[in-house]
Design an enzyme around this catalytic site. Sequence first.
Site, short mmCIF file in Angstrom:
data_model
loop_
_atom_site.label_atom_id
_atom_site.label_comp_id
_atom_site.label_asym_id
_atom_site.label_seq_id
_atom_site.Cartn_x
_atom_site.Cartn_y
_atom_site.Cartn_z
NE ARG A 71 66.19 5.98 79.36
CZ ARG A 71 66.72 4.75 79.46
NH1 ARG A 71 67.84 4.42 78.84
NH2 ARG A 71 66.12 3.83 80.18
CE1 TYR A 125 71.48 32.03 79.39
CE2 TYR A 125 71.90 29.75 80.00
CZ TYR A 125 71.01 30.79 79.80
OH TYR A 125 69.68 30.59 80.01
CG ASP A 197 76.36 28.76 74.50
OD1 ASP A 197 75.71 28.92 73.43
OD2 ASP A 197 75.85 28.86 75.63
CE LYS A 222 67.54 31.21 74.85
NZ LYS A 222 68.89 31.21 75.38
C1 LIG Z 1 69.34 30.62 76.54
C2 LIG Z 1 70.75 30.26 76.45
C3 LIG Z 1 71.20 29.02 76.90
C4 LIG Z 1 70.31 28.04 77.61
O1 LIG Z 1 69.29 27.52 76.84
P1 LIG Z 1 67.96 26.92 77.53
O2 LIG Z 1 67.32 26.17 76.43
O3 LIG Z 1 67.19 28.11 78.01
O4 LIG Z 1 68.41 26.04 78.66
C5 LIG Z 1 72.54 28.71 76.75
N1 LIG Z 1 73.38 29.58 76.18
C6 LIG Z 1 73.01 30.77 75.73
C7 LIG Z 1 74.00 31.68 75.12
C8 LIG Z 1 71.67 31.16 75.86
O5 LIG Z 1 71.29 32.38 75.45
#
Ligand SMILES: *Cc1c(COP(=O)(O)O)cnc(C)c1O
Length: 407
Positions: A71, A125, A197, A222
């Site tokens: 872990r 988001y 973010d 992403k």
């Molecule tokens: C897709 C996304 C997330 C979440 O990511 P996941 O890996 O799908 O949980 C968070 N913030 C933004 C701006 C996103 O586009």
Amino acid sequence: MSNPDDETSDPRGPATRAVQGGRQPEWTRMPGQPGAIVNPPVWRASTILYDDVAHLRAALTDQHQRLFYGRKGTPTSWALADALTEMEPGAAGTMLFPSGVAAISCALMAVLKPGDQLLMVDSAYDPTRTFCEKILRPMGIDTLYYDPTVGEGIAAIITDRTRAIFLESPGSLTFEVQDVPAITAIAKARGIVTLIDNTWATPLFFPALAHGVDISILACTKYIVGHSDSMAGSVTANAEMWKAIQSTAYLFGQMLGPDDAWLALRGLRTLPSRLTQHQKSALAVAQWLDEQPAVARVLHPALPGSPGHALWQRDFTGSTGLFTFVLNGGDDKARAALIDGLAHFGIGYSWGGFESLALPVDPQRFRSATQWIAEGPAIRLHIGLEDTQDLIDDLAAGLARFQENQK
Ligand SMILES: *Cc1c(COP(=O)(O)O)cnc(C)c1O
């Protein structure tokens, strides 16, 4: 706040750091043999076998980047974490998560306690907002949503209970660029923690900690992974917040599996060249859309007229492949006709891969501090690595279908 001139800063450029990060010799070489492999391999583990009882006892004292228990990771995840830390000047460390949402929720849990107030950007988001309402609010942590264009005005809504400010710049769906240095300066003076973010820009185009943010979060799903085949999240923190992030992630049992870590690390190596192309292609498509009579507005931070464009020019070193455009009039049916007939765009949520995507978006469903008023329905595009002219031709035919269905 770190700045590029201080002596602790890395003299290498960001693309060099993306190529070289995390490739420690002990993770790429075999004991007793000359030579090295380029990228750290996949180390899979649950049990770690100790050499003897004394080693077992000694291992308890420092578990960070040591073989201790599956872990706590293996060299595959440590290499990715180190590489992401190297991408972010001013960072003390990075923890990894199985998704972007897991990274966001754990970072918030590391900072907040019952009775605290969180200031959340209105263009966050959507699942971030849902976490605040469904998990934080019942725990006695309330969230106040603020206008993404608030800038220094944030000072007026801070209260004695404000513990943290969450930013996302540009915002999801509507792409407002925030005045990050103004907000973080005010937060610092009041002892308030800031989180961002930073999924859209990545540290390559917006080194968030160098702009005063304490905690930078990426949905690595992403652009870091970049190939739509794996999910991951990361939280990178400065020295003040690093211990809290690390211990909270350990206490929640959060980790990233080695296969996903390896895919993300492999993606990171080509992030600079992929983003350069996403930037170029998306700008060409956005500028073309901006000239079409069927399009009312294009929300792309690098286009003059997009909200916060001057801040983007001041603070960012590039733009990426994701933006929204607003149609001139028309309804949901006309918008669906545009999207459904596209040959080169998939219909899907998780952007950042090599492929183009189109998504109908309705920001009014996710706003409470601000109002979304638009001339018509909106579409979010992710511009992939296809030939730009193919994408423009496809969208031209789509706009013709839209106008046909509007009648
Ligand atoms: C897709 C996304 C997330 C979440 O990511 P996941 O890996 O799908 O949980 C968070 N913030 C933004 C701006 C996103 O586009």
